[in-house]
Design a protein around this motif. Structure first.
Motif, short mmCIF file in Angstrom:
data_model
loop_
_atom_site.label_atom_id
_atom_site.label_comp_id
_atom_site.label_asym_id
_atom_site.label_seq_id
_atom_site.Cartn_x
_atom_site.Cartn_y
_atom_site.Cartn_z
N ALA A 136 0.78 -1.24 0.00
CA ALA A 136 0.00 0.00 0.00
C ALA A 136 0.81 1.29 0.00
O ALA A 136 0.26 2.34 -0.29
N HIS A 137 2.07 1.26 0.34
CA HIS A 137 2.77 2.52 0.59
C HIS A 137 2.70 3.47 -0.61
O HIS A 137 2.66 3.05 -1.76
N LEU A 138 2.74 4.76 -0.29
CA LEU A 138 2.39 5.76 -1.29
C LEU A 138 3.38 5.86 -2.44
O LEU A 138 3.06 6.41 -3.49
N ASP A 139 4.58 5.30 -2.29
CA ASP A 139 5.52 5.29 -3.41
C ASP A 139 5.36 4.02 -4.26
O ASP A 139 6.13 3.79 -5.19
N HIS A 140 4.36 3.22 -3.95
CA HIS A 140 4.09 2.00 -4.73
C HIS A 140 2.65 1.94 -5.24
O HIS A 140 2.38 1.26 -6.21
N SER A 141 1.74 2.62 -4.56
CA SER A 141 0.33 2.56 -4.96
C SER A 141 -0.22 3.94 -5.32
O SER A 141 -1.41 4.06 -5.63
N GLY A 148 4.66 -8.60 6.49
CA GLY A 148 5.82 -8.17 7.28
C GLY A 148 5.98 -6.67 7.14
O GLY A 148 5.59 -5.90 8.01
N HIS A 149 6.51 -6.23 6.01
CA HIS A 149 6.67 -4.79 5.76
C HIS A 149 5.31 -4.09 5.87
O HIS A 149 5.21 -3.01 6.43
N THR A 150 4.28 -4.71 5.30
CA THR A 150 2.88 -4.39 5.61
C THR A 150 2.13 -5.72 5.69
O THR A 150 2.65 -6.75 5.23
ZN ZN Z 1 6.83 0.12 1.48
#
Ligand code: ZN
Length: 295
Positions: free
Chosen positions: A95-100, A179-181
């Motif tokens: 989900a992180h904003l630099d990926h989604s 893990g990371h999310t």
């Molecule tokens: Zn991330």
């Protein structure tokens, strides 16, 4: 990109910490051109966005898969059309904003349901504007998404562990690696023997943010990957590719944190966060969130 401090826009402490972490982990200036394409192998391209993150475009006979959608501040949708005319399947590794961040530009996006809420949050108009102002990037109009000011809700479709996407002559399998999310996934390309791993296998993997799961959960995901056959190369969401032996180094790094063998050093200026390294692998973590019981 300059390092930024928290800006009280979101009104949600957890998400602010995530934002600071994402914007704080790079020290690059915005690149020209904004999107850079590197052909990695037949039908496979890495798209680097402002030297901040990696997206991947993987073409089959019938369709192509776009793996991650970057920050969403430029017109990714039309840029992809310059690389391949094939119909697109769009997937977010997490989900992180630099990926989604660019998912709002596409009619539908696949992701793990455990990350749906965060993807929807980062897709909102308010947050996209925040991203632009935080990065201090002044893109030419030709690169901007034409309906940038419209409020689009991301149309999400769920993936499950073991799901296969068939691109024609290329099958890509979803591997859930929390893990990371909680909703982090890797995508295994059976044809090329490549694992697209989002932020699960970067040189530095962040496990200290509030949305990360305990280290013991992340360790289980790494062991799940190490036990999988069928790939020799990792294409991560940041950094250059790794060979699969890198996963063993990550496992040892996490194992030493869990056992107390590595006590770590403070991680940047983030209160309480520490970082350990082993071989090429580094992991940041919260000492209060090691065991599953601390979840
Ligand atoms: Zn991330």
């Amino acid at each position: 990109m300059k390092k930024r401090s928290a800006i009280p826009l979101v009104g949600n402490a957890m998400l602010l910490v995530i934002v600071v972490n994402v914007f704080g982990q790079s020290s690059v200036t915005p690149a020209d051109p904004w999107f850079r394409v590197d052909k990695l192998r037949d039908g496979v391209w890495r798209i680097s966005e402002g030297d901040i993150d990696n997206m991947y475009l993987v073409a089959g006979r019938d369709s192509a898969m776009l793996i991650d959608t970057g920050l969403g501040i430029a017109n990714l949708r039309d840029f992809i059309k310059t690389v391949t005319p094939l119909p697109l399947i769009v997937v977010n590794t997490h989900a992180h904003l630099d990926h989604s961040g660019g998912s709002y530009q596409f009619p539908r996006v696949y992701a793990h349901p455990d990350d749906f809420d965060m993807i929807r949050f980062f897709g909102k108009k308010q947050f996209r504007k925040y991203t632009v102002s935080s990065l201090q990037v002044d893109l030419p109009d030709s690169l901007k998404f034409p309906v940038y000011d419209s409020l689009y809700n991301v149309n999400l479709l769920p993936v499950r562990d073991g799901q296969i996407f068939d691109l024609g002559d290329r099958k890509i399998e979803v591997i859930h690696t929390p893990g990371h999310t909680a909703g982090s996934i890797c995508l295994l390309d059976h044809k090329d023997g490549v694992l697209y791993s989002g932020d699960t296998n970067n040189g530095l993997v962040q496990l200290h943010p509030p949305d990360a799961l305990p280290l013991e959960v992340y360790l289980q995901s790494l062991e799940k990957l190490a036990n999988r056959i069928g790939f020799h190369t990792l294409y991560p969401g940041h950094d250059l590719p790794f060979d699969r032996d890198f996963i063993r180094e990550q496992i040892e790094c996490v194992r030493q944190i869990i056992s107390g063998e590595c006590d770590g050093v403070p991680y940047e200026s983030l209160a309480g966060a520490r970082v350990c390294g082993y071989g090429r692998a580094r992991v940041s973590y919260d000492p209060e969130k090691i065991a599953v019981s601390s979840r």
